[in-house]
Design a protein around this motif. Sequence first.
Motif, mmCIF file in Angstrom:
data_model
loop_
_atom_site.group_PDB
_atom_site.id
_atom_site.type_symbol
_atom_site.label_atom_id
_atom_site.label_comp_id
_atom_site.label_asym_id
_atom_site.label_seq_id
_atom_site.Cartn_x
_atom_site.Cartn_y
_atom_site.Cartn_z
ATOM 1 N N VAL A 35 75.110 37.821 -0.727
ATOM 2 C CA VAL A 35 75.028 36.426 -1.180
ATOM 3 C C VAL A 35 74.655 36.298 -2.653
ATOM 4 O O VAL A 35 73.949 37.125 -3.212
ATOM 5 C CB VAL A 35 74.002 35.609 -0.357
ATOM 6 N N SER A 36 75.137 35.194 -3.235
ATOM 7 C CA SER A 36 74.724 34.760 -4.572
ATOM 8 C C SER A 36 73.471 33.911 -4.424
ATOM 9 O O SER A 36 73.042 33.597 -3.311
ATOM 10 C CB SER A 36 75.800 33.851 -5.186
ATOM 11 N N ALA A 37 72.969 33.441 -5.541
ATOM 12 C CA ALA A 37 71.892 32.451 -5.539
ATOM 13 C C ALA A 37 72.531 31.074 -5.382
ATOM 14 O O ALA A 37 73.707 30.901 -5.720
ATOM 15 C CB ALA A 37 71.149 32.529 -6.860
ATOM 16 N N VAL A 46 72.244 22.123 -11.728
ATOM 17 C CA VAL A 46 71.934 23.387 -12.417
ATOM 18 C C VAL A 46 71.858 24.515 -11.384
ATOM 19 O O VAL A 46 71.251 24.359 -10.322
ATOM 20 C CB VAL A 46 70.580 23.283 -13.174
ATOM 21 N N LYS A 47 72.466 25.653 -11.719
ATOM 22 C CA LYS A 47 72.403 26.810 -10.816
ATOM 23 C C LYS A 47 70.983 27.347 -10.776
ATOM 24 O O LYS A 47 70.303 27.374 -11.819
ATOM 25 C CB LYS A 47 73.278 27.944 -11.356
ATOM 26 N N VAL A 48 70.584 27.849 -9.610
ATOM 27 C CA VAL A 48 69.230 28.394 -9.483
ATOM 28 C C VAL A 48 69.006 29.544 -10.488
ATOM 29 O O VAL A 48 67.929 29.651 -11.092
ATOM 30 C CB VAL A 48 68.971 28.829 -8.017
ATOM 31 N N THR A 49 70.013 30.365 -10.704
ATOM 32 C CA THR A 49 69.845 31.464 -11.679
ATOM 33 C C THR A 49 69.529 30.915 -13.065
ATOM 34 O O THR A 49 68.683 31.458 -13.779
ATOM 35 C CB THR A 49 71.134 32.320 -11.739
ATOM 36 N N ASP A 50 70.192 29.822 -13.436
ATOM 37 C CA ASP A 50 69.897 29.231 -14.752
ATOM 38 C C ASP A 50 68.487 28.673 -14.798
ATOM 39 O O ASP A 50 67.832 28.713 -15.845
ATOM 40 C CB ASP A 50 70.932 28.151 -15.090
ATOM 41 N N GLY A 118 66.779 34.461 -7.279
ATOM 42 C CA GLY A 118 67.656 33.484 -6.634
ATOM 43 C C GLY A 118 68.402 34.109 -5.474
ATOM 44 O O GLY A 118 68.375 33.597 -4.334
ATOM 45 N N GLU A 119 69.058 35.248 -5.723
ATOM 46 C CA GLU A 119 69.813 35.903 -4.645
ATOM 47 C C GLU A 119 68.857 36.459 -3.590
ATOM 48 O O GLU A 119 69.099 36.386 -2.397
ATOM 49 C CB GLU A 119 70.723 37.055 -5.033
ATOM 50 N N ASP A 120 67.730 37.064 -4.092
ATOM 51 C CA ASP A 120 66.796 37.694 -3.171
ATOM 52 C C ASP A 120 66.249 36.677 -2.166
ATOM 53 O O ASP A 120 66.250 36.929 -0.954
ATOM 54 C CB ASP A 120 65.650 38.338 -3.963
ATOM 55 N N GLY A 180 73.044 39.767 -3.712
ATOM 56 C CA GLY A 180 73.944 40.290 -4.742
ATOM 57 C C GLY A 180 73.260 40.343 -6.093
ATOM 58 O O GLY A 180 72.085 39.985 -6.230
ATOM 59 N N PHE A 181 74.008 40.832 -7.099
ATOM 60 C CA PHE A 181 73.649 40.659 -8.510
ATOM 61 C C PHE A 181 72.687 41.687 -9.094
ATOM 62 O O PHE A 181 72.496 41.724 -10.285
ATOM 63 C CB PHE A 181 73.078 39.231 -8.686
ATOM 64 N N TYR A 182 72.044 42.527 -8.276
ATOM 65 C CA TYR A 182 71.123 43.487 -8.889
ATOM 66 C C TYR A 182 70.981 44.777 -8.097
ATOM 67 O O TYR A 182 71.338 44.841 -6.930
ATOM 68 C CB TYR A 182 69.750 42.858 -9.126
ATOM 69 N N GLY A 196 77.431 36.385 -12.838
ATOM 70 C CA GLY A 196 78.501 36.334 -11.831
ATOM 71 C C GLY A 196 78.606 37.628 -11.042
ATOM 72 O O GLY A 196 79.560 37.856 -10.304
ATOM 73 N N GLY A 197 77.572 38.489 -11.170
ATOM 74 C CA GLY A 197 77.686 39.852 -10.651
ATOM 75 C C GLY A 197 77.498 40.039 -9.156
ATOM 76 O O GLY A 197 77.543 41.174 -8.684
ATOM 77 N N SER A 198 77.328 38.972 -8.388
ATOM 78 C CA SER A 198 77.248 39.191 -6.939
ATOM 79 C C SER A 198 78.583 39.699 -6.393
ATOM 80 O O SER A 198 78.611 40.442 -5.407
ATOM 81 C CB SER A 198 76.857 37.907 -6.206
ATOM 82 N N ASP A 199 79.660 39.311 -7.036
ATOM 83 C CA ASP A 199 80.976 39.860 -6.669
ATOM 84 C C ASP A 199 80.957 41.391 -6.772
ATOM 85 O O ASP A 199 81.593 42.093 -5.986
ATOM 86 C CB ASP A 199 82.053 39.392 -7.658
HETATM 87 N N1 ASP Z 1 73.605 34.170 -9.562
HETATM 88 C C1 ASP Z 1 74.230 34.985 -10.560
HETATM 89 C C2 ASP Z 1 74.826 34.111 -11.658
HETATM 90 O O1 ASP Z 1 74.722 32.884 -11.604
HETATM 91 C C3 ASP Z 1 75.229 35.932 -9.982
HETATM 92 C C4 ASP Z 1 76.310 35.318 -9.117
HETATM 93 O O2 ASP Z 1 76.220 34.170 -8.726
HETATM 94 O O3 ASP Z 1 77.274 36.021 -8.803
HETATM 95 O O4 ASP Z 1 75.372 34.631 -12.578
#
Ligand code: ASP
Length: 448
Positions: A35-37, A46-50, A118-120, A180-182, A196-199
Amino acid sequence: MKVAKFGGSSVADANMLRQVSNIIKSDNDRKFIVVSAPGKRFSDDVKVTDLFIQLGNQYNSGQSYEQTLESISERFLSITDDLGLSPDIVTRIKNEASRLLKETTNTWQQMDSLKAMGEDSLARVLSAYLNKIGLHATYVNPKEAGIIVSNEPGGAQILEKSYQQIYHLREREGILVIPGFYGYTESGVLTTFPRGGSDITGSIIAAGVQAELYENFTDVSSVYCVNPQMVKNPKEITTLTYKEMRELSYAGFSVFHDEALIPAFRKNIPVCIKNTNEPNKKGTMIVANKEDNGQPVVGIAGDKGFSSIYVSKYLMNREIGFGKNLLDILVEENISFEHAPSGIDDMSVIVRSSQLTPEKEELLVNRIKNELQVDTITIIHGLAMIMLVGEGMSNRLNVAAKATKAFSEAVVNIDMINQGSSEVSMMFGIHEESLTAAVQSLYREFFL
Ligand code: ASP
């Protein structure tokens, strides 16, 4: 066994998480969930990562950060409340974020650890919810999963030895939910992939467990043959090869992270892009090889923001090392180049404009003039690159003729043409104000 990855918009709120859980429940083969955040719920959300990045920046610049931490907590609280889960995760986020802010002195490590929360946190929430609805699911931390990465904060790369350990995840019982992402460096430091690294995580897990399929759930039902913002209702692509996807994502197709293709491609795992809101639609398959359906071009991509460094020098073709010396200057000035089409007495080096500043340009012009003794040097800005992509172009006549006809019908001048001998793509450099008109004309020519 399948790996299913859900992007930020797919896990943005409780309703989306219900939808995600239904998707997981509907297919027993969906064993590995990445999963992503939580992403945006509406366009100016706003995205949680931001939010986590903002939190770190505020703390480190001495601004008040409490409101940002509150906004993050509220996002998660609204999810746990709505899903009827314990709000423990919110306490965890508050404690862990405060500890990271106060105790981690290395700002890179601090920022990466914040970004990963966020992802965790979302992986923990989803795993709890899956159990609540009667599935057997476990949260698996990337360290436990075996994701070992290089020591490049915010730009980690997977280390080959990870795959052996990841393979053992196959032996675990039930559904595994992995953030994802780490990953973690060899010395155990949490480090993130690029944005975008959860992909990328999804692809690594799919390659590691040798999944039969890597499903990438997002907010579009397929990859379109051209950007829907440029052409209304463009055709959907049903199957693409890895190479075609790579070429398209280079020039503006952002549906799948370009670095995420590599692990799947190396282990030959098919990727399927699907829509979380329309999971029964077939989506777009990305595979190693596909049958030739007679269509030379699968997609048209276009991106702005390029500049060309044009140099000419009489008898350039006979001067040994000219190209190398030119590119060496770029290396020394820390500029990466995209393409370098050349003529007999001239050469253009295409770079992303974001790498140039007026000072850097002046420096480059002076160095190239003095060290290479060129006759002319000009830097041209405001270029767009258009790529026609399709493995079917190889050995097929008439593609370039049709393309140039489309440019002429749109009254767009071509500044540069480039085609490698692999013939997977054909690239055209034009002035950026003509990008949409050119893409529309090419779409008519090749798809209608
Ligand atoms: N949450 C991270 C980002 O916003 C990674 C992802 O969503 O893939 O970049």
